[in-house]
Motif scaffolding. Structure first.
Motif, short mmCIF file in Angstrom:
data_model
loop_
_atom_site.label_atom_id
_atom_site.label_comp_id
_atom_site.label_asym_id
_atom_site.label_seq_id
_atom_site.Cartn_x
_atom_site.Cartn_y
_atom_site.Cartn_z
N PRO A 16 0.97 -1.20 0.00
CA PRO A 16 0.22 0.21 0.16
C PRO A 16 0.91 1.21 0.06
O PRO A 16 1.90 1.30 0.44
N GLU A 17 0.25 2.34 -0.59
CA GLU A 17 1.21 3.57 -0.53
C GLU A 17 1.64 4.00 0.77
O GLU A 17 2.51 4.81 0.86
N ASP A 18 0.71 3.84 1.81
CA ASP A 18 1.17 4.29 3.32
C ASP A 18 1.99 3.18 3.99
O ASP A 18 1.94 3.20 5.23
N PHE A 19 2.39 2.36 3.41
CA PHE A 19 3.33 1.04 3.95
C PHE A 19 4.52 1.88 4.57
O PHE A 19 5.16 2.52 4.03
N VAL A 20 4.69 1.57 5.73
CA VAL A 20 5.68 2.17 6.59
C VAL A 20 6.83 0.99 6.66
O VAL A 20 6.72 -0.12 7.15
N CYS A 21 8.00 1.16 6.13
CA CYS A 21 9.24 0.16 6.02
C CYS A 21 10.06 0.23 7.26
O CYS A 21 10.97 0.92 7.30
N ASP A 22 9.49 -0.09 8.43
CA ASP A 22 9.91 0.11 9.90
C ASP A 22 10.25 -0.92 10.55
O ASP A 22 10.70 -0.99 11.72
N TYR A 23 10.39 -2.34 10.06
CA TYR A 23 10.39 -3.68 10.76
C TYR A 23 9.57 -3.66 11.85
O TYR A 23 10.02 -4.80 12.71
N GLY A 24 8.55 -3.20 11.78
CA GLY A 24 7.48 -3.45 13.06
C GLY A 24 6.67 -4.53 12.66
O GLY A 24 6.47 -4.94 11.41
N PRO A 25 6.13 -4.89 13.89
CA PRO A 25 5.24 -6.16 13.58
C PRO A 25 4.21 -5.94 12.65
O PRO A 25 3.69 -6.57 12.14
N GLU A 26 3.58 -4.79 12.67
CA GLU A 26 2.43 -4.21 12.02
C GLU A 26 2.64 -4.51 10.30
O GLU A 26 1.88 -4.53 9.88
N SER A 27 4.02 -4.37 10.13
CA SER A 27 4.32 -4.14 8.63
C SER A 27 4.41 -5.66 8.32
O SER A 27 4.39 -5.86 6.96
N LEU A 28 4.56 -6.75 8.87
CA LEU A 28 4.87 -8.05 8.45
C LEU A 28 3.66 -8.76 7.92
O LEU A 28 4.00 -9.20 6.45
N PRO A 29 2.41 -8.67 8.11
CA PRO A 29 1.37 -9.07 7.47
C PRO A 29 1.12 -8.43 6.08
O PRO A 29 0.88 -9.01 5.27
N VAL A 30 1.53 -6.93 6.13
CA VAL A 30 1.33 -6.32 4.92
C VAL A 30 2.33 -6.65 3.84
O VAL A 30 1.92 -6.94 2.63
N LEU A 31 3.64 -6.90 4.41
CA LEU A 31 4.71 -7.23 3.40
C LEU A 31 4.34 -8.84 2.94
O LEU A 31 4.67 -9.00 1.64
N GLU A 32 3.93 -9.65 3.84
CA GLU A 32 3.70 -11.10 3.27
C GLU A 32 2.45 -11.08 2.25
O GLU A 32 2.59 -11.82 1.24
#
Length: 169
Positions: free
Chosen positions: A37-53
Motif C-alpha cells: 500500500p502507498e502508506d506502507f511504513v518500512c520500519d521493521y515493526g510487527p504491523e508491517s509483517l502481514p502487509v509485506l507478506e
C-alpha cells in the motif's frame, strides 16, 4: 555475557549483503511493482509483517513474479530478520544452511536456535496463508515479553550491523 554483547558483530560482507538487499527490496517495490500500500511504513515493526507478506503473495502470483525468486526470498528474509532482531535482540550469522542463507541468532537469553528467515519466507510463499511472518515474529515477541517480565531491565539489543530502525511518527 552482558546484554547486547555478542561473540561478534556483523561482518563487513553481511553488512554489504543487508545494504544490497535493502536496495533490492526498494527496487522490487518501485520497479517490479511489489504491491505494498502507498502508506506502507518500512520500519521493521510487527504491523508491517502481514502487509509485506500479503504483498509478497500477490507479487508471487503475477506473471514473471518468480523470475528473481532467490533475491526476492533473501530480501524478504532480510526484512523479517531485522524485525526479529529489533524485537528479540541478537545478530546475523552466515549459515551453513541451504544456499548460504544468513541466519538470525537471537539473544541467548531466549534459548532459541538460529532463525533461518529465508526458510520462513519459503514456507510463507508455499502455504499462502498470509500469517507466517506475524506468527514467527510473534514467538520472538512472546520470548522477549517473558524475558522483560523476568528481568525488567532487559532490552533487545542488536549487534552493530549498519541497519537502524527508521524513526516513525
Amino acid at each position: 555475557m552482558s546484554p547486547g554483547e555478542y561473540p561478534h558483530s556483523c561482518s563487513e560482507a553481511q553488512t554489504i549483503w543487508l545494504d544490497e538487499l535493502a536496495i533490492e527490496i526498494g527496487k522490487l517495490v518501485a520497479r517490479d511493482g511489489l504491491p505494498v500500500p502507498e502508506d506502507f511504513v518500512c520500519d521493521y515493526g510487527p504491523e508491517s509483517l502481514p502487509v509485506l507478506e500479503a504483498a509478497a503473495l500477490a507479487y508471487q502470483g503475477r506473471p514473471g513474479g518468480a523470475s528473481r525468486i532467490d533475491l526476492y526470498i533473501r530480501g524478504l528474509g532480510a526484512y523479517l530478520g531485522e524485525a526479529i532482531l529489533f524485537t528479540a535482540g541478537g545478530y546475523w550469522d552466515r549459515s551453513e544452511h541451504e544456499g548460504d542463507d544468513p541466519a538470525v541468532i537471537v539473544d541467548p537469553v531466549h534459548k532459541a536456535g538460529p532463525v533461518h528467515v529465508c526458510d520462513i519466507v519459503r514456507r510463507a510463499l508455499d502455504e499462502g496463508t498470509g500469517e507466517v511472518f506475524a506468527e514467527e515474529h510473534g514467538w520472538m515477541q512472546i520470548a522477549a515479553d517473558a524475558q522483560r517480565e523476568k528481568d525488567p531491565a532487559w532490552r533487545p539489543v542488536k549487534a552493530e550491523d549498519g541497519v537502524e530502525r527508521p524513526e516513525t511518527g
